[in-house]
Structures are given as structure tokens and as C-alpha cells.
Design a protein around this motif. Structure first.
Motif, PDB file in Angstrom:
ATOM      1  N   ALA A 238      10.138   2.222  -5.242  1.00 36.69           N
ATOM      2  CA  ALA A 238      10.063   3.426  -4.402  1.00 36.69           C
ATOM      3  C   ALA A 238      11.449   3.855  -3.941  1.00 36.69           C
ATOM      4  CB  ALA A 238       9.160   3.163  -3.201  1.00 36.69           C
TER       5      ALA A 238
ATOM      6  N   ALA B 154       5.555   7.256  -3.384  1.00 35.83           N
ATOM      7  CA  ALA B 154       4.855   6.000  -3.115  1.00 35.83           C
ATOM      8  C   ALA B 154       3.825   5.699  -4.202  1.00 35.83           C
ATOM      9  CB  ALA B 154       4.181   6.066  -1.747  1.00 35.83           C
ATOM     10  N   THR B 155       3.128   6.717  -4.662  1.00 36.04           N
ATOM     11  CA  THR B 155       2.138   6.510  -5.728  1.00 36.04           C
ATOM     12  C   THR B 155       2.805   6.101  -7.026  1.00 36.04           C
ATOM     13  OG1 THR B 155       0.687   8.171  -4.708  1.00 36.04           O
ATOM     14  CG2 THR B 155       0.265   7.595  -7.013  1.00 36.04           C
TER      15      THR B 155
ATOM     16  N   GLU C 180       3.849   2.335  -7.582  1.00 30.77           N
ATOM     17  CA  GLU C 180       2.811   1.371  -7.959  1.00 30.77           C
ATOM     18  C   GLU C 180       2.923   0.067  -7.165  1.00 30.77           C
ATOM     19  OE1 GLU C 180       3.186   0.926 -12.149  1.00 30.77           O
ATOM     20  OE2 GLU C 180       2.148   2.802 -12.591  1.00 30.77           O
TER      21      GLU C 180
ATOM     22  N   SER D  32       0.832  -1.206   0.000  1.00 33.26           N
ATOM     23  CA  SER D  32       0.000   0.000   0.000  1.00 33.26           C
ATOM     24  C   SER D  32       0.867   1.257   0.000  1.00 33.26           C
ATOM     25  CB  SER D  32      -0.920   0.007   1.223  1.00 33.26           C
ATOM     26  OG  SER D  32      -0.161   0.166   2.411  1.00 33.26           O
ATOM     27  N   ASP D  33       0.316   2.330  -0.547  1.00 38.32           N
ATOM     28  CA  ASP D  33       1.040   3.603  -0.614  1.00 38.32           C
ATOM     29  C   ASP D  33       1.426   4.098   0.778  1.00 38.32           C
ATOM     30  OD1 ASP D  33       0.681   3.395  -3.285  1.00 38.32           O
ATOM     31  OD2 ASP D  33      -0.725   5.065  -3.490  1.00 38.32           O
TER      32      ASP D  33
ATOM     33  N   GLN E  68       5.113   4.844   2.100  1.00 39.08           N
ATOM     34  CA  GLN E  68       5.429   6.187   2.604  1.00 39.08           C
ATOM     35  C   GLN E  68       6.067   6.116   3.991  1.00 39.08           C
ATOM     36  OE1 GLN E  68       2.214   9.007   2.219  1.00 39.08           O
ATOM     37  NE2 GLN E  68       2.982  10.271   3.881  1.00 39.08           N
TER      38      GLN E  68
ATOM     39  N   ARG F 293       4.528  10.902  -0.502  1.00 38.09           N
ATOM     40  CA  ARG F 293       3.283  10.333  -1.042  1.00 38.09           C
ATOM     41  C   ARG F 293       3.351  10.216  -2.558  1.00 38.09           C
ATOM     42  NH1 ARG F 293      -1.205  11.289  -3.544  1.00 38.09           N
ATOM     43  NH2 ARG F 293      -0.518  13.398  -4.036  1.00 38.09           N
TER      44      ARG F 293
ATOM     45  N   ARG G  51      -8.046   9.139  -2.662  1.00 33.63           N
ATOM     46  CA  ARG G  51      -6.611   9.187  -2.411  1.00 33.63           C
ATOM     47  C   ARG G  51      -6.020  10.569  -2.648  1.00 33.63           C
ATOM     48  NH1 ARG G  51      -5.340   3.927  -6.194  1.00 33.63           N
ATOM     49  NH2 ARG G  51      -6.412   2.357  -4.947  1.00 33.63           N
TER      50      ARG G  51
END
Length: 602
Positions: A204, A194-195, A198, A166-167, A171, A191, A290
Motif C-alpha cells: 500500500a 488499500a484494495t 491485497e 484489512s482494507d 486506509q 480505498r 465492499r
């Protein structure tokens, strides 16, 4: 000391270090503690989610090796890259060495990374050893594409599915690492990273490495946006507002500014899709939003787009993502998408499918409008022209995407209504015979044929029931930019189609309406098999046929003679037995008796 990338420095060394895969790590730990470990495991999932790391940690744990021991100092843990060692010989070496006892550790563990890339022979060589390995040997297979693994291999392993992280988890981990690195950061910047990752922690960390290299003092929103190519939310909102108000010039100017700013086209579409998703959910489930944009602003944007329009826009964006992956002119495709999204905002767009019912194709071509039986709605011809330009037949659109757009153009309710009869064209474009088949095969396009075949059932449903009856056993078997070959299973139906001017005009009209080639080549299925074989034989001999429709004579239909012959048979008091049987089976409305124009008999 040589610099190491962050994803190598912070690679997990214990199960406690792993994040985002709690169920898997807990299961493996419990199995080790209970001394109930299996002999073969399969770790599958997206890239960068911890498959290989978990395999190494598991191998260490079952052998009681400390986390700080270097991998090169452990001879009993063998890691193999199947991407470059995928032959039978490599697997035979594993099979032979597995029979020898471990050197130091209790277990000898083989970790096969990218296992799906093993050859068929390699899988077969591994099969028996994987099923019944020696008691002190264990196998761990890691792959990103488990669907490519043979079922015989899958059934012999314990399978663990690694999920995207998960993002928020990514993060938090990035913040923890930056604290250790003593680098300042903005949470919004993390954030964005992190997005962009994917769901992959390795991705990341790689992006974070780039951001720190670009600006070592602090990870900011601007720096993260520059490195990832993410578009600012306010730019996306302005862009969507221009589309919602149908202001094409403004939308294109905003897009031009985004492109000139060096933003990645794929990233732009992903960000746009994400914002549309948040707009859709803002009035339904606000907790799942989001975006950092306020719920109130998203709800204001939602007033510009109906739910149907939002879904249609998201499908159009998804199609465009597939197209730009095959093109170097991404800016042109984005401009095409912008024009298409504006057209989708037409107040009649939500009823576009209903506008396809009970179409009179010849009338639509004359006045550029299509109307339904129940609604007096008009679709402007200019809109259909622009839409056909934004999604041309020969553009690199994926085949499922074309089928979807075509399905939206043909109605699913045509069986309950009959189209207005079409007057046969004065210039026939229907052909038969081997030369016509060769004219299509010489310029055949696989993509065109696939598109027509996928839309064939919907196309037939828009035609009158009499035409549908003739087409029940007819299928498109070849297509080019000029013509389509329709093969009939029954010669009797082919004969009727060859001498039915209204049938030919109806089919040509619906083909033209959907931007398909309108020249029809009507033959039997047996003749198609022979002609195709003859064409292939000529190619093998180096005698490529160069037939062209300009050199061929189209079929000539005498409509008056056909109608008079039909009327004579209808007035005949003696109905043949075969006709009565057909009428009994299919109904009198579907059975049409005609006179054979060459033999003069029914």
C-alpha cells in the motif's frame, strides 16, 4: 538529503506503531514483561504484513534498546537473508558464533528472513542449535511459505501467523501518513489503494508513493485508478449488464474500451470477481458488501444472474486468472472469457449437468443435441463448439481447472440409467501391440494424460454397467493428441474388450464428447510395462521410434460372428463351473460369456 521510500520512512519502530496484528503484538509484549520469552520463534504470513518489523522490534525490546538507535549500531542483533545465504557454511558460522557471549546487549538475536529458502543441509546444521541454543541466544525465523519448512524446525519454534491487514486499517494508516506528509487526499482514492494492496501495508505504501509521484498535490480517485490499473465501477456494471442480457457485441466493445484504456488484465479480473461477490451478497448479507455501488443497484444486477450462474461465472474468472499468468496475449483471453460468460447466461445453463445423463453419443454427434430421460431439453451444437474453442485442450489451463470443467460435463447419476447402445463404427480406431503404444508415446502429452486421469472415474460412470465392469481394472497410462493407451490389469478382460465392438464404440464416443483423442490402444498392464521400458531403451540409444497410427492396421471386429458365438454359449445347457461362480459373485446381468474367436472355446 536522499529521498527514502514511504515504506522505509514509516516502518514500525515499536509495537505501538504496528497496525493490524494486535493479537501478536500484545502476546509478545506480555511475554517480554513477564520475562517468559522463548528461545526460537517463527513469524509466517503474507508479504508486507510486518513479520520482519516485528522481529526487529522484539529483538530491541528484549535487549532494552531504544527505538531511535540505528540498526547498524547494534552488533548483537544479526539479520540474515536466507534467500542469498542459504548454504551449510552460513549456518555453521551462525552456530559457531552463537557460542560467544553478546557484545553489549543481554541477548544475541539472529533474525533469519525468508527462512524457507534454506537448503536441506542448512536446516540440518541449524537443527540442534535451534533446539538447545545457549541461554543468551534467541532465533527468529520469518517466512512467507511455512509449508516449505521442515516439521522438525516447526516443532522447535513458537509460531505466530501474521494475517492480511484489512482494507479499512490500511486506509486509516494511509490517511495518517498523508496528514503527516501534508498531502491532500480523497477517501475513495485511499480505498482503491488499500484494495489493490491485497492486505499488505508495504504494498500500500509503495502504491501511495507512485500516486504521489504521479500527482503530488492530491491523491484522487482518478490518480489512484490510473496507477493501480483499477477499472471504474460504472464500466464493470455496464459490462455485466451486457453479459446478463446476452449482448455479446456490446460486451466485447466495452471490454475493448477497457483494454484500450491501458487497464491491467489481472486487475480487471480481480475487480470483476469482487463485483460479482458483492452482487451475490447484496441479497444475503448486505453488510459485507465492499463496493461503493449502492445496494439497490447491486440487487438490480442480481436479478440478471441466478446464484448458480454467479458461482459458475466466478469459477470461470478464477480459471482465467490462472491462464493469463502464463500468456502474453491477455486481451485474447479476456475476449474468450467474455464469450464464455455470455454463453453461461443461456436459460438452460443451470441444467447443463443434468443434460449429460443417459447420453446417446452417436445420436448426439449426428443431430448436435443431448437430452435427458426426464427433461426434453436441447443443448445446441453451436454452443458446445464455442465452449470447446474458449477452453481448448492444449491451452495453458491449469490441470485442476480442466478436471473441474470436465467433471461438469459428465454426470454423477449415470449408474442409475443405461445409455442407448451405440452402433460400432464402420471404421475401427482401436489398436493393440507395441507399435501402437510407440505411436502414442512418440507424441505423448503429459497434460492430456493428467486431464483424462482426473476425469476417468466420471467418464466411466456415464457408460452402461456392462462397459463399466470391463473398465474396472483398466486405467489410462499414456495419451497424445491422437490416442490413449488403456492398460488392463487382467488379460481376460483385455481379451473381451479387444473383441467387443460395442465396448470400443461406447468408450470412443464418450472420449469424443469430451474432446479427448478417440484412438484407443488396449494392452495389458504387464505389456505396458515392457513396451514403456523398450521405448525408453531405444531413446537412450538414440533410436527414437517414429511409429504413426497411419502406418498401423486397426482391429477388425466381426460383429455377426461375435453375436452368434455368444448366442451358442447362452443356449448351451452345460454351464462351466467358473461361469457359475462368476454369476454367483457378480450377478447374471454383469457376467457375459463369449466364444474365443481364435480358439473356438469359451
Amino acid at each position: 538529503m536522499t529521498y527514502q521510500a514511504l515504506y522505509r520512512v514509516y516502518r514500525p519502530r515499536t509495537f505501538q506503531d504496528m497496525v493490524g496484528q494486535d493479537v501478536i503484538t500484545q502476546t509478545l509484549q506480555n511475554a517480554i514483561e513477564a520475562n517468559q520469552t522463548g528461545h526460537a520463534y517463527l513469524f509466517s504470513g503474507p508479504r508486507g504484513t510486518g513479520k520482519t518489523s516485528a522481529a526487529k522490534i522484539f529483538a530491541r525490546e528484549i535487549n532494552g534498546i531504544e527505538a531511535n538507535v540505528d540498526d547498524s549500531q547494534i552488533p548483537d542483533i544479526v539479520e540474515i537473508d536466507a534467500a542469498s545465504n542459504n548454504g551449510v557454511d552460513e549456518i555453521r558460522n551462525i552456530r559457531d558464533s552463537a557460542n560467544y557471549a553478546p557484545i553489549k546487549a543481554p541477548y544475541k538475536v539472529y533474525i533469519i528472513d525468508e527462512a524457507h529458502m534454506l537448503s536441506t543441509g542448512a536446516f540440518n546444521a541449524l537443527l540442534k542449535t535451534l533446539e538447545e541454543p545457549p541461554a543468551n541466544v534467541k532465533f527468529i525465523l520469518a517466512t512467507t511459505e511455512p509449508q516449505k519448512m521442515p516439521a522438525t524446525i516447526l516443532s522447535r519454534t513458537q509460531r505466530f501467523e501474521f494475517k492480511r491487514i484489512s482494507d479499512q486499517t490500511i486506509q486509516n494508516q494511509l490517511a495518517k501518513i498523508l496528514d503527516q506528509q501534508k498531502v491532500a487526499y480523497d477517501l475513495e482514492g485511499l480505498r482503491l489503494i488499500a484494495t489493490a494492496a491485497e492486505g499488505g501495508m508495504r504494498d500500500a505504501l509503495s502504491i501511495l508513493d507512485q500516486v504521489i509521484a504521479y500527482q503530488p498535490q492530491r491523491v484522487t480517485v482518478e490518480t489512484a485508478r490510473t496507477v493501480t490499473g483499477t477499472v471504474a465501477v460504472n464500466q464493470l456494471i455496464d459490462y455485466l449488464q451486457a453479459i446478463g442480457h446476452r449482448e455479446t457485441p456490446i460486451a466485447l466493445e466495452l471490454l475493448s474500451a477497457i483494454i484500450a484504456d491501458g487497464k491491467d488484465a489481472y486487475r480487471f479480473l480481480a475487480d470483476l470477481m469482487g463485483l460479482l461477490r458483492d452482487i451475490m451478497l447484496s441479497n444475503v448479507v448486505p453488510d459485507l458488501v465492499r463496493s461503493t455501488t449502492s445496494i439497490q443497484q447491486l440487487q438490480e444486477l442480481a436479478q440478471l444472474f441466478s446464484l448458480n450462474k454467479l458461482q459458475t461465472m466466478m469459477l470461470a474468472i478464477d480459471d482465467m486468472q490462472k491462464q493469463i499468468a502464463q500468456s502474453l496475449q491477455t486481451d485474447v483471453y479476456l475476449e474468450m472469457l467474455t464469450v464464455k460468460l455470455v454463453l453461461l447466461q443461456n436459460k438452460n445453463q443451470d441444467n447443463r449437468q443434468e443434460l449429460r445423463k443417459s447420453v446417446a453419443p452417436s445420436k448426439a454427434r449426428e443431430n448436435g443435441s443431448v437430452a435427458t430421460n426426464d427433461n426434453d431439453i436441447v443443448v445446441k451444437k453451436s454452443e458446445s463448439i464455442i465452449e470447446s474453442q474458449t477452453t481448448p485442450v492444449d491451452s495453458p489451463i491449469s490441470e485442476p481447472s480442466q478436471a473441474t470443467s470436465i467433471s461438469a460435463m459428465v454426470t454423477s447419476e449415470a449408474t442409475s440409467s443405461v445409455s442407448t447402445p451405440v452402433t460400432p463404427s464402420s471404421q475401427s480406431v482401436t489398436y493393440t501391440g507395441q507399435s501402437a503404444v510407440f505411436a502414442v508415446l512418440a507424441r505423448a502429452q503429459r497434460k492430456m494424460l493428467t486431464t483424462i486421469q482426473q476425469a476417468w472415474s466420471q467418464l466411466k460412470d456415464t457408460l452402461p454397467v456392462q462397459i463399466q465392469a470391463l473398465l474396472q481394472t483398466a486405467n489410462p497410462v499414456a495419451a497424445s493428441s491422437e490416442g490413449v493407451v488403456l492398460a488392463f490389469e487382467y488379460p481376460a478382460l483385455l481379451e473381451q474388450a479387444l473383441h467387443d465392438g460395442n465396448f470400443q464404440s461406447e468408450v470412443q464416443a464418450i472420449f469424443q464428447q469430451n474432446n479427448f483423442p478417440i484412438k484407443l490402444v488396449l494392452i495389458s498392464q504387464d505389456q505396458w510395462t515392457r513396451d514403456r521400458g523398450d521405448y525408453v531403451a531405444k531413446l537412450k540409444l538414440g533410436q527414437e521410434p517414429h511409429d504413426h497410427f497411419d502406418q498401423l492396421e486397426p482391429l477388425q471386429i466381426n460383429t455377426d460372428e461375435h453375436e452368434n458365438a455368444t448366442e451358442v454359449i447362452k443356449n448351451d445347457k452345460q454351464t462351466p463351473d467358473i461361469v457359475e461362480a462368476a454369476q454367483h459373485l457378480f450377478g447374471e446381468d454383469l457376467v457375459k460369456v463369449v466364444s474365443h474367436p481364435r480358439k473356438g472355446s469359451s
